[in-house]
Design an enzyme around this catalytic site. Structure first.
Site, PDB file in Angstrom:
ATOM      1  CD  GLN A  15     -12.145 -21.194   8.334  1.00  0.00           C
ATOM      2  OE1 GLN A  15     -13.266 -21.420   7.909  1.00  0.00           O
ATOM      3  NE2 GLN A  15     -11.363 -20.286   7.787  1.00  0.00           N
ATOM      4  CG  HIS A  64      -8.141 -23.143   8.190  1.00  0.00           C
ATOM      5  ND1 HIS A  64      -7.634 -22.314   9.163  1.00  0.00           N
ATOM      6  CD2 HIS A  64      -8.489 -22.323   7.153  1.00  0.00           C
ATOM      7  CE1 HIS A  64      -7.672 -21.059   8.736  1.00  0.00           C
ATOM      8  NE2 HIS A  64      -8.173 -21.031   7.526  1.00  0.00           N
ATOM      9  NE  ARG A  85       0.968   1.068   6.466  1.00  0.00           N
ATOM     10  CZ  ARG A  85       2.076   0.381   6.781  1.00  0.00           C
ATOM     11  NH1 ARG A  85       3.090   0.980   7.378  1.00  0.00           N
ATOM     12  NH2 ARG A  85       2.177  -0.901   6.488  1.00  0.00           N
ATOM     13  CB  SER A  86       4.673   0.021   2.516  1.00  0.00           C
ATOM     14  OG  SER A  86       3.810  -0.446   3.518  1.00  0.00           O
ATOM     15  CB  SER A 134      -0.905  -0.016   1.223  1.00  0.00           C
ATOM     16  OG  SER A 134      -0.108   0.073   2.387  1.00  0.00           O
ATOM     17  CD  GLU A 136     -13.280 -18.535   5.254  1.00  0.00           C
ATOM     18  OE1 GLU A 136     -13.229 -17.316   4.945  1.00  0.00           O
ATOM     19  OE2 GLU A 136     -12.317 -19.301   5.140  1.00  0.00           O
ATOM     20  CB  THR A 161      -0.554 -18.751   5.921  1.00  0.00           C
ATOM     21  OG1 THR A 161       0.421 -19.404   6.744  1.00  0.00           O
ATOM     22  CG2 THR A 161      -1.599 -18.074   6.782  1.00  0.00           C
ATOM     23  NE  ARG A 165      -9.794 -17.424  -3.851  1.00  0.00           N
ATOM     24  CZ  ARG A 165      -9.855 -17.196  -2.544  1.00  0.00           C
ATOM     25  NH1 ARG A 165     -11.019 -17.294  -1.907  1.00  0.00           N
ATOM     26  NH2 ARG A 165      -8.780 -16.877  -1.876  1.00  0.00           N
ATOM     27  CE  LYS A 183     -14.220 -14.858   0.590  1.00  0.00           C
ATOM     28  NZ  LYS A 183     -13.076 -14.347   1.382  1.00  0.00           N
ATOM     29  CB  CYS A 199      -7.141 -20.625   3.878  1.00  0.00           C
ATOM     30  SG  CYS A 199      -8.222 -19.508   4.777  1.00  0.00           S
TER      31      CYS A 199
END
Lengths: 348, 348, 348, 348
Positions: free
Chosen positions: C174, C240, C38-39, C36, C200, C326, C108, C203, C147
């Protein structure tokens, strides 16, 4: 006829505790709420992300949240604002004649502002007389300490009174509720310890010395002992645990310290303030106590629990103290301050 | 041809770490396992309630668990027994000519038994020469410290070497894996702190002084500084975090202490022992470090991570140190001891 | 000569995993980072609040963080953006000719965008040929699932292939890392379960059917089974866990299902993609497995672990599946997608 | 004059809850305690490892713990024994003429033993009349369900009454206190989920059908619906959360189900039993509720809280239910059973 009170910062974690503790309070009744602009005009139920395990009192749920402006507000204001907001807003309320009884750190170390634990240094409230607002229209700011200082000082006060504290080491293990909401991210604390809390060590060191200081000639003379603090965050919901070592001016036997703790009473107990615990300091002789899960709610969250008194190789004595950081260490501290202020004639 | 080694107490938490760390070890190969009678005759996979997040090595899974008797066992024995079992069993193995390299506390403070962190006091292994077993048939007992002492001493050693430590305050926040399995009940630690671990403060205080002591005329002269410890259990899986304050004999600047830590190397690094971390002590300059979740595995769990060096109001300096309690603080400590013992000619 | 790749959303939790997983990748090298505004302009070490337990790779730590603009960027872009940012930014990169391999949910379910688990439906990548960007200049968007869908689908795919899935019930538990950083507040999850994760369940239900669907005449025909999902957040860091019940079209014996899982291999295994686990689905026969603490890292976090296969009173079979949210569920999923895309000729 | 009662298994977690709940009970007074031989002769304070966050009632702390023998004991016995101990001991007390009101699973499924939730199937107590002990001397055994069944059945009962339940899917996320003390090891549950609890799925499935069954001709006819359960342990101290899906015999609208829950009252409420919650089932309309941390104590731990009612793709409706596993799910359940038994004339 109860005294109407307002709450500044009503939607945050400490604000929620104010509402919970003032529900059914025999003297006070919440009649006004304020929070940030975002919440203004909403009902309290809409504005607050309520995180306590008792429901929002129905009467309060329907109340409207106001802007933080002293306009027709009650004369007694409990404040639970961030330090930066407090710095700006609290003087406006004091200037408007309100008793601002605050948990914020903004003015704690100001020379004319009392920083008080009622059992320890209620006489410091006399500083209020020197505040310009008070001279003008009766308004004032009165503060309670940081959540990590309050348990420590309650444990130290009876010892200091009898034997004189000369040095203090304290390492804290502090609960996440002390950081507000959302506060500490779960990824940062699950299965973890964070060995740092911004500005906490400084507050703990300086507030402890002011709290145990003496009021002389209109000024607080800080207690003269040295104190060194290390503050850690742990995966506990409520309750700050502190490992303490102390050096004393006069030799104290184990029984004498235990006696000092167990006999510790003060004005709040003597006059029977509604929120005062019967036993401000409880010694638990269990080998592995105090523990947050088991001991944090003693005295309805207003007692400090100490344990494990034993000799220290370096100083004189070691012990552990635990106190509830959002009750005795925040909202409950301010409510008890208010009760003593009323008792002492600081409500008009 | 690797050196065959045996493991006493192979099914417990530290025993499991031994098996995990010795898998693929360049020098050693596990060829014998023993545990309590209950497990005797079972395969290791049947006997152990494996709690590590890597699978049981296949070769080990099928090995039979033996009784803890020194009968045709390998000459190098890693031990992970309870103190009471160790007191009885370890001497039998030493008497049978085995090098007993143990994590148990049973003999740590015995005057002829070396208590060693290879980077700190590897020369203490010379005590082995005095052990009667060793004189008789080459057997001996060599120990590593308690999991809470090891991180502290790794942080103190470079400072002590340069500036002389005069006093130490330490408050620990220790992981549950240090208590073995099942160890700490979940009801006791979820959302809680337990301010007590049996015998831990005593061990931490006395072992630290022996580890930093000097070998003179065949005896360890304990370091002369005073040390006071407070030990707490927290809801962390692996990694002991310790808040430390120290007084030094000679004035040290911040940069000098940082330099002492970062330049700290010793024989294990010089001769390249397989389990030795490149950097035994790592300083993390992050404002809120070290943390178990982020830092416990540095150097494959063999480095101690320090952080937050800052002045202390009471002594000279404060800092936080973290180390992995079942790797650097237990099984890894013993493996590194074994490597140095081999390097120093104590394997026959 | 490695293929230079860029990372969109490099500072978040999934972005960090990309950097961790791509360190030492045999084919890819991170050469460009964006986050973003900011960085922008900061080094990665300054911009990222690194939350993984391995250090930031040194080379990456010093790299500058760029604006998320496709200007002289690598042609292969891994994306870990919020859905709203992705919706706007990813098409710009595809339009500039980049292969955008993304973990975001934004596209997706778009009919021309492949949603792929390489072991399950790698053939769906052919949808890329239909994307207008691809026709124009070779750019495209390829996605991996949510995920929570990925573990479920890996467990279902071998069964679906052999016996046909007719109905699926799934209740998830999760991990907090799935919510990013700061994500879930500690006060919300310590000692708690939150029975809701925004969007969730939707999805999980819709992605599962697309993933197990078939590509016919240039379009995905979703799998026809019914699926009902309930999603919960629990106090787990990574992994999860899902309780699953299934109804099958053809009768399957227990051994047949176990065999379907254990023999499950696919192109990633056949051609030896670097990130492909040897065993995509591992059955753990332990009575109380899989568990996040013990099983989440199998196959370097790329395997799904199943356990507790048993008859269901209502449908046919019940089981539990666990996957790393992740790694296999986000960054690792995208890396494996990239590897298969390269293998299949979608890198130019 | 209160009715004297005894407690079998007084030192365990459920035994402790009995003592806590019976303190200040308007009808009952604990006058006799028994536990395992190990505790016999000790005071209760010595024998019990008290784990509740209120102190041991002083009167009880000093009471002696007896052997579990029906010799001069009170005629009303609350039991919190392991199933194996209960199987042996409870019949002895019934045979001695005692009303054994037990939380144990030993006799729950016995055809002459009532398994009761007072709001749901209090009429099943009539089974007592058939027990041979009762015919002989008035003694009997009456049971309450497993902690995981009780919340589910309270949520199902009002729906079953109005619309007929035809199928139930339930996945539980159960608190550690359900496993007693020491129970679940911290190493097994910190940051983890355990997808298995011994015999729990079987109990949950069979007890639910007996509880919602009908008493006809002196026998319980189990409810005829199918039920499939998956049980998981999570890192929660108190409160079982359950994700439920149901199929109904008659079509029900959302408002009708909500109305069935909110209007659910039964004899305990009608006659005002002391431990009966005003609202046995509370619907919380929050998007992410119920949660153990916020909702477990409603109705003093005796209410079940439901939330997230929404359509199910596979069956008809999905929702989440939460109840306190050691109050409503154990000790409180037995106390409420005792109150209804007294009301119904089963105390002599």
């Amino acid at each position: 006829m109860k005294i109407p009170v307002g709450i500044l910062g009503a939607t945050g974690m400490v604000g929620q505790r104010f509402i919970q503790l003032l529900e059914d309070h025999p003297w006070f009744e919440v009649s006004w709420l304020a929070a940030s602009e975002r919440s203004s005009g909403m009902t309290y139920a809409e504005a607050a992300r309520w995180k306590l395990n008792t429901p929002i009192p129905e009467r309060v749920a329907k109340m409207r949240v106001n802007d933080a402006v002293p306009d027709g507000t009650p004369k007694v204001i409990f404040a639970a604002l961030d330090a930066s907001a407090a710095k700006e807003i609290e003087p406006k309320f004091a200037d408007a004649g309100c008793a601002v009884i605050t948990n914020s750190s903004a003015f704690r170390m100001h020379k004319d502002v009392p920083l008080v634990i009622p059992e320890v240094n209620g006489d410091h409230f006399k500083l209020i007389d020197q505040q310009s607002w008070h001279k003008k229209n009766g308004g004032y700011i009165a503060t309670n300490p940081n959540c990590s200082a309050i348990g420590l000082v309650m444990a130290l006060a009876p010892i200091h009174r009898h034997f004189g504290v000369e040095a203090v080491f304290v390492t804290t293990m502090q609960a996440v509720s002390g950081a507000g909401y959302p506060g500490v991210a779960s990824l940062d604390i699950l299965g973890n310890v964070i060995p740092y809390i911004a500005k906490e060590e400084e507050k703990l060191e300086e507030e402890t010395r002011k709290l145990l200081g003496e009021l002389r000639n209109g000024a607080i003379q800080d207690a003269s002992f040295k104190i060194s603090a290390q503050c850690n965050r742990v995966a506990v919901e409520d309750g700050h645990t502190e490992s303490v070592s102390i050096k004393l001016k006069r030799i104290a036997k184990e029984e004498e310290i235990l006696e000092a703790w167990s006999s510790f009473r003060s004005r709040p107990q003597d006059v029977g303030l509604p929120t005062a615990p019967k036993r401000p300091v409880i010694y638990n002789s269990g080998i592995d106590r105090p523990q947050p899960r088991l001991d944090v709610n003693h005295g309805n969250g207003m007692s400090a629990t100490v344990g494990r008194l034993r000799p220290c190789n370096l100083l004189d004595w070691k012990f552990t103290v635990l106190s509830h950081n959002t009750i005795r260490g925040a909202a409950g501290a301010a409510v008890l301050n208010a009760e003593l202020l009323k008792e002492d004639g600081y409500f008009h």
